[in-house]
Motif scaffolding. Structure first.
Motif, mmCIF file in Angstrom:
data_model
loop_
_atom_site.group_PDB
_atom_site.id
_atom_site.type_symbol
_atom_site.label_atom_id
_atom_site.label_comp_id
_atom_site.label_asym_id
_atom_site.label_seq_id
_atom_site.Cartn_x
_atom_site.Cartn_y
_atom_site.Cartn_z
ATOM 1 N N GLY A 505 0.816 -1.187 0.000
ATOM 2 C CA GLY A 505 0.000 0.000 0.000
ATOM 3 C C GLY A 505 0.860 1.252 0.000
ATOM 4 N N PRO A 506 0.220 2.414 -0.072
ATOM 5 C CA PRO A 506 0.993 3.665 -0.148
ATOM 6 C C PRO A 506 1.617 4.047 1.184
ATOM 7 C CG PRO A 506 -1.357 4.143 -0.015
ATOM 8 C CD PRO A 506 -1.234 2.642 -0.127
ATOM 9 N N LEU A 507 2.768 4.709 1.097
ATOM 10 C CA LEU A 507 3.332 5.349 2.278
ATOM 11 C C LEU A 507 2.524 6.610 2.591
ATOM 12 C CD1 LEU A 507 7.163 5.160 1.490
ATOM 13 C CD2 LEU A 507 5.875 3.709 3.061
ATOM 14 N N PRO A 508 2.524 7.048 3.836
ATOM 15 C CA PRO A 508 1.896 8.338 4.131
ATOM 16 C C PRO A 508 2.467 9.413 3.211
ATOM 17 C CG PRO A 508 2.438 7.205 6.165
ATOM 18 C CD PRO A 508 3.053 6.401 5.062
ATOM 19 N N GLU A 509 1.616 10.266 2.693
ATOM 20 C CA GLU A 509 2.016 11.217 1.662
ATOM 21 C C GLU A 509 3.209 12.088 2.059
ATOM 22 O OE1 GLU A 509 2.404 14.701 -0.676
ATOM 23 O OE2 GLU A 509 1.671 14.738 1.399
ATOM 24 N N PRO A 510 3.281 12.585 3.313
ATOM 25 C CA PRO A 510 4.456 13.393 3.673
ATOM 26 C C PRO A 510 5.762 12.607 3.608
ATOM 27 C CG PRO A 510 2.667 13.732 5.244
ATOM 28 C CD PRO A 510 2.270 12.563 4.397
ATOM 29 N N ILE A 511 5.705 11.338 3.972
ATOM 30 C CA ILE A 511 6.913 10.501 3.914
ATOM 31 C C ILE A 511 7.300 10.258 2.466
ATOM 32 C CG2 ILE A 511 7.896 8.257 4.507
ATOM 33 C CD1 ILE A 511 7.426 10.111 6.895
ATOM 34 N N SER A 512 6.322 9.927 1.658
ATOM 35 C CA SER A 512 6.571 9.682 0.238
ATOM 36 C C SER A 512 7.183 10.909 -0.421
ATOM 37 C CB SER A 512 5.252 9.309 -0.444
ATOM 38 O OG SER A 512 5.447 9.056 -1.803
ATOM 39 N N GLU A 533 15.214 -5.716 -4.861
ATOM 40 C CA GLU A 533 14.974 -4.303 -5.148
ATOM 41 C C GLU A 533 13.599 -4.100 -5.774
ATOM 42 O OE1 GLU A 533 18.127 -1.237 -6.456
ATOM 43 O OE2 GLU A 533 18.754 -3.145 -7.292
ATOM 44 N N GLY A 534 12.882 -3.103 -5.287
ATOM 45 C CA GLY A 534 11.599 -2.760 -5.870
ATOM 46 C C GLY A 534 10.458 -3.667 -5.474
ATOM 47 N N ARG A 535 10.739 -4.723 -4.694
ATOM 48 C CA ARG A 535 9.698 -5.701 -4.381
ATOM 49 C C ARG A 535 8.784 -5.207 -3.258
ATOM 50 N NH1 ARG A 535 8.952 -11.462 -4.741
ATOM 51 N NH2 ARG A 535 7.759 -12.288 -3.008
ATOM 52 N N VAL A 536 9.371 -4.737 -2.172
ATOM 53 C CA VAL A 536 8.581 -4.388 -0.993
ATOM 54 C C VAL A 536 7.782 -3.109 -1.234
ATOM 55 C CG1 VAL A 536 8.709 -3.739 1.445
ATOM 56 C CG2 VAL A 536 10.142 -5.587 0.558
ATOM 57 N N HIS A 537 8.444 -2.096 -1.771
ATOM 58 C CA HIS A 537 7.777 -0.830 -2.092
ATOM 59 C C HIS A 537 8.638 -0.084 -3.094
ATOM 60 C CE1 HIS A 537 5.809 3.084 -1.713
ATOM 61 N NE2 HIS A 537 4.823 2.459 -1.078
ATOM 62 N N ALA A 538 8.005 0.512 -4.082
ATOM 63 C CA ALA A 538 8.753 1.164 -5.160
ATOM 64 C C ALA A 538 9.595 2.320 -4.661
ATOM 65 C CB ALA A 538 7.776 1.655 -6.234
ATOM 66 N N GLU A 539 9.210 2.952 -3.543
ATOM 67 C CA GLU A 539 9.917 4.126 -3.065
ATOM 68 C C GLU A 539 10.988 3.793 -2.031
ATOM 69 O OE1 GLU A 539 6.893 6.807 -1.681
ATOM 70 O OE2 GLU A 539 5.699 6.491 -3.484
ATOM 71 N N THR A 717 5.105 -6.768 -18.733
ATOM 72 C CA THR A 717 6.264 -7.653 -18.784
ATOM 73 C C THR A 717 7.547 -6.848 -19.060
ATOM 74 O OG1 THR A 717 4.883 -9.480 -19.572
ATOM 75 C CG2 THR A 717 7.246 -9.656 -19.973
ATOM 76 N N PHE A 718 8.600 -7.167 -18.353
ATOM 77 C CA PHE A 718 9.874 -6.429 -18.432
ATOM 78 C C PHE A 718 9.679 -4.941 -18.101
ATOM 79 C CE2 PHE A 718 11.020 -9.881 -21.572
ATOM 80 C CZ PHE A 718 12.011 -10.455 -20.804
ATOM 81 N N ALA A 719 8.729 -4.631 -17.212
ATOM 82 C CA ALA A 719 8.446 -3.228 -16.902
ATOM 83 C C ALA A 719 8.827 -2.855 -15.477
ATOM 84 C CB ALA A 719 6.960 -2.935 -17.135
ATOM 85 N N ASN A 720 9.537 -3.732 -14.785
ATOM 86 C CA ASN A 720 9.939 -3.440 -13.408
ATOM 87 C C ASN A 720 10.765 -2.158 -13.360
ATOM 88 O OD1 ASN A 720 11.997 -3.642 -11.057
ATOM 89 N ND2 ASN A 720 10.500 -5.203 -10.538
ATOM 90 N N ILE A 721 10.499 -1.330 -12.339
ATOM 91 C CA ILE A 721 11.159 -0.024 -12.257
ATOM 92 C C ILE A 721 12.659 -0.133 -12.054
ATOM 93 C CG2 ILE A 721 9.111 1.196 -11.433
ATOM 94 C CD1 ILE A 721 10.289 0.946 -8.599
#
Length: 887
Positions: A505-512, A533-539, A717-721
């Motif tokens: 889910g999203p991080l709190p907006e101020p943290i993000s 990398e990138g699995r748990v959260h994109a940020e 597919t092949f779109a991982n950040i």
């Protein structure tokens, strides 16, 4: 059945007669490892002179443990286990096969699971809400809103397909439900009018199916396509593997958890190398190793690279089965059967002959974490203060990230400061640890002591607790540990995989915002099994695996760069420093709580109505047709194109000529990099498709939840950040350069342009291509993008098999060669010559540059078994099965 070894016998258990196939009918079988004995029994029971011959069985009487695997067998697991992310496309494919069967003039009802298939819906709940008593209810409501189409489809499948059982959502995590309820250990089934007893075995569409190895059940992860074939009665074609015996001695020290033990084992086995091998645990420490520790170690087999990590069946196994509420007769059958087959484990039992051995003294294990991006990268807890700055510097240099210091953010009216190393996610998650009462009780006791000191979590930490089953909630409630955990923010967010698979889910907006504007390297700490990398959260760029009590402790500290033995976690209300040792429970405290509060009643109550589901599930109305009426406007479920234009006749395999390269990739490209997973960005090809279909971005849901729609999945597919395509230097994500134009575009757009031009495409990669979870879309997606072949330095076992299963040719560079040594850039035109109708063991690859220069090299064909040759010739395993059934 021929029964040439006269293995057929009978076993009486409390007046019930069972037909069994005795292992001692095969000479020299007593010396075999437990896992090999299970394979042998499987062959004895299925000997038919065709798929299983006398010679196949005789092989085991002179099995050479040191020999390289070269013996192919046809293995038939007792059942198939699925979760909903991988299970939905499996049921979609079965539904499409029914349509295809009708088109070929056959009976659609012949498409049915011929082996018991069980699907647990556990991968769809997301942590949108946390830190409140209403978090679970709100997350579950959102889950049903987002996934109603998928769940209705699965409910249809449950009634349409004989032999398919579905555990509804918000019940538990698939592997924990498996060990606590579904697993039989010894299976019984009526065959030819007689009740047979045999080893419970399974394959699963999730790589952590191996968790069931902890209770003595041989099981491992396969791709969805291989699981579907197994459901349809096809044997699993496999080579009899080498078996590594891992001898355990000694006793864990005070303060050391099962998580610390498994991270040590992962590090040791990864360093040794066990890819493609079976691992068996034995030794004097086994009898003192509780089931929670066993299943934790077994769960992590994919992380140490083995096919399985098997424990023996012994008194500890039976005690666990009683604890989890298994039937008394079933427990008696397990004990009688194992003793009759000579596999009952006792401390004085003779050791098996292994291909190789390792040894670990449990007394050497120390508290540990693993990270920041691989589960095998163990770090001793005492070393974290020095480790983190080095890991941070390496990451910043690799990613060319600036150092901006700290950033301010306002959370709930309070101004806080976060920086590199600040923990923004702390999660007790994943079946790996939520199945183990010792670490969950430890987390609760630590929380209780922390609350008594007036401590709270750091306000910038997003906390989550995803119990692996409702039994966990029951025993934590009884122990009085739920409220202390909640006081620190660890409220129940849902019975599912959640953070471990990226449903964070999203991080709190101020943290993000603070992370984005200051390029901060924020940290997640989780009790899971994967931290790629990138699995748990994109940020969040850095992720550490840890035991549940350490997750709670670090949530209080709010940062990772400290030595919890020397540095205080925080200060209490009186301003006094609080150290980890002040909060850590003793082993006596943990064991006393387990003895009093973890009882069979908790498990019996949790599983009393396991297939019923809650009011939301019961209210779903599913069609009662035997073929599926595909809704044209559905953005979740669409009929896949695999069988379009399919004929009964098989066309010969032709050489691949004039191919272009879609991507040149480096080492350790995981299925997370390849397969669509995680959130859907509005500006991505998948996002643009959904917007065109009228879907609001707030309703995108995750890519994993849309695995039943190939249009979404091929675009993801092949779109991982974090994917880095060397053909498009300086970029991250699914970007490539189209050839020969040189235009930069998304990999999906390039693939569609190549298809419009009639150009086949290939992928070039480095070592361990396809490591990680057994995602069938990591093979299905490339196939739909037009990928005809992959040329890599090495492959992870499951992914290589999945490529063949989708009709993609896996090729391997010869030793010492790779894209760099051969000077390949991906701008060339590729010809793959000498396929010999799919039977070739080696081919010539011809790469022609834009200037007309030609590079020629040999590549090894990684179609490893005769069955796989058939699958490749047919264009995939499903086409092969369909033609056989239609014929």
């Amino acid at each position: 059945m021929p029964n040439r070894f006269n293995a057929k016998s009978s076993l009486n258990v409390a007046g019930q007669e069972y037909e069994i196939f005795r292992l001692d009918a095969v000479p020299n079988s007593a010396r075999l490892p437990f896992s090999i004995k299970i394979l042998l029994e499987n062959l004895l029971r299925h000997e038919d002179g065709v798929t299983v011959t006398r010679e196949d069985i005789e092989y085991f009487s002179h099995w050479n443990p040191q020999a390289e695997p070269d013996k192919e067998i046809q293995y038939r697991p007792a059942r198939v286990l699925m979760q909903d992310f991988t299970g939905v496309p499996a049921v979609v494919d079965l539904a499409a096969m029914r349509d295809a069967m009708r088109a070929l003039g056959g009976d659609p009802n012949r498409i049915n699971p011929l082996q018991p298939a069980e699907l647990v819906i556990d991968h769809s709940i997301q942590v949108d809400h946390f830190g409140s008593d209403s978090a679970f209810a709100l997350n579950a409501e959102l889950e049903f809103q987002r996934n109603r189409e998928r769940y209705t489809f699965l409910k249809w499948g449950q009634q349409a397909f004989d032999g398919l059982r579905v555990v509804p959502p918000d019940t538990g995590i698939v592997h924990q439900v498996n060990i606590e309820y579904l697993a039989r250990v010894v299976f019984s089934r009526t065959v030819g009018g007689r009740t047979q007893a045999y080893f419970d075995t399974c394959v699963g569409t999730d790589s952590h199916t191996t968790m069931v190895n902890g209770i003595g059940v041989l099981g491992w992860g396969v791709g969805g396509i291989e699981a579907e074939a197994s459901m349809l009665g096809q044997p699993v074609s496999m080579l009899v593997p080498r078996v590594l015996g891992f001898r355990l001695t000694g006793t864990l020290k005070e303060g050391v958890t099962a998580t610390d033990l498994v991270l040590t084992i992962v590090e040791r086995l990864r360093r040794h190398g066990v890819v493609g091998k079976f691992v068996e645990f034995y030794g004097p420490a086994i009898r003192r190793l509780p089931m929670g520790e066993r299943t934790t170690i077994a769960n992590m087999a994919p992380e140490y690279g083995a096919t399985c990590g098997l424990f023996p069946i012994d008194q500890v196994t039976l005690d666990y089965l009683r604890l989890t509420g298994r039937d008394d007769h079933q427990i008696a059958l397990i004990e009688a059967y194992c003793k009759a087959q000579g596999v009952w484990h006792t401390e004085d039992a003779p050791e098996a002959e292994y291909s190789e051995t390792l040894e670990l003294d449990l007394g050497e294990v120390v508290p540990s974490l693993a990270g920041p991006k691989r589960p095998q990268d163990r770090v001793a807890l005492t070393a974290m203060a020095s480790h983190f700055p080095e890991a941070l510097a390496a990451l910043k240099a690799e990613r060319n990230l600036p150092t901006k210091g700290a950033a301010k953010a306002v959370i709930d009216g309070q101004e806080v400061e976060i920086a590199d190393g600040s923990i923004v996610i702390a999660a007790i998650t994943s079946c790996t640890n939520t199945s183990n009462p010792s670490v969950l009780i430890a987390a609760g006791l630590l929380a209780k002591k922390a609350v008594a000191r007036g401590l709270r979590r750091a306000p910038w930490v997003k906390t989550a607790f995803g119990p692996g089953s409702m039994a966990v909630t029951r025993y934590l409630d009884r122990a009085g540990l739920t409220e202390p955990l909640k006081a620190l923010g660890f409220h129940n967010v849902g019975y599912g995989c959640t953070v471990c698979i990226g449903n964070t889910g999203p991080l709190p907006e101020p943290i993000s915002k603070a992370i984005a504007e200051n390029a901060l390297c924020a940290v997640a700490i989780l009790s899971g099994n994967r931290n790629f990398e990138g699995r748990v959260h994109a940020e969040v760029r850095m992720n550490y695996l840890a035991s549940p009590p350490l997750v709670v402790a670090y949530a209080i500290a709010g940062r990772i760069d400290l030595d919890p033995y020397q540095d205080p976690l925080t200060t209490d209300a009186q301003g006094q420093p609080v150290y980890l040792k002040d909060l850590w429970p003793t082993q006596d405290e943990i064991e006393a709580a387990i003895a009093e509060f973890v009882t069979p009643e908790a498990f019996r109550a949790a599983y009393a109505d396991v297939f019923t589901g809650d009011a939301r599930w019961q209210s779903l109305t599913a069609p009662s047709t035997q073929t599926y009426d595909w809704p044209a406007d559905s953005t979740y479920i669409q009929k896949p194109p695999y069988f379009q234009g399919m004929r009964l006749e098989v066309a010969p395999v032709e050489d691949i000529q004039g191919a272009r390269c879609l991507a040149v990739l480096g080492d350790s490209i995981t299925t997370d990099h390849i397969s669509p997973a995680g959130s859907i960005k509005p500006n991505s090809p998948a996002g643009q498709y959904l917007i065109a279909k009228g879907v609001d971005p707030k309703d995108f849901n995750s890519l994993g939840s849309r695995r039943g729609n190939h249009e979404v999945m091929m675009r993801g597919t092949f779109a991982n950040i974090r994917l880095r395509n060397l053909m498009a230097p300086g970029t991250e994500g699914g970007v490539t350069r189209h050839q020969p134009s040189g235009e930069t575009m998304s990999i999906y757009d390039a693939a569609m342009r190549y298809q419009a031009e009639g150009t086949p495409v290939i992928v070039i990669a480095g070592k361990e291509y396809g490591s990680g979870s057994s995602r069938d879309w990591a093979a299905k997606g490339p196939r739909l993008l037009g990928v005809r072949a992959v040329i890599a330095e090495s492959y992870e076992r499951i992914h290589r098999s999945n490529l063949v299963g989708m009709g993609i040719l896996p090729l391997q560079f010869l030793a010492g060669e790779n894209a760099t040594t051969l000077g390949l850039t991906g701008t060339e035109t590729f010809d793959i010559l000498g396929l010999n109708d799919g039977a070739a063991k080696q081919v010539e690859v011809r790469a022609t540059g834009a200037d007309g220069s030609v590079k020629r090299f040999q590549a090894r064909v990684r179609i490893d078994t005769p069955n796989e040759v058939d699958y490749y010739r047919h264009g995939g395993i499903l086409q092969y099965v369909l033609r056989k059934l239609a014929a």
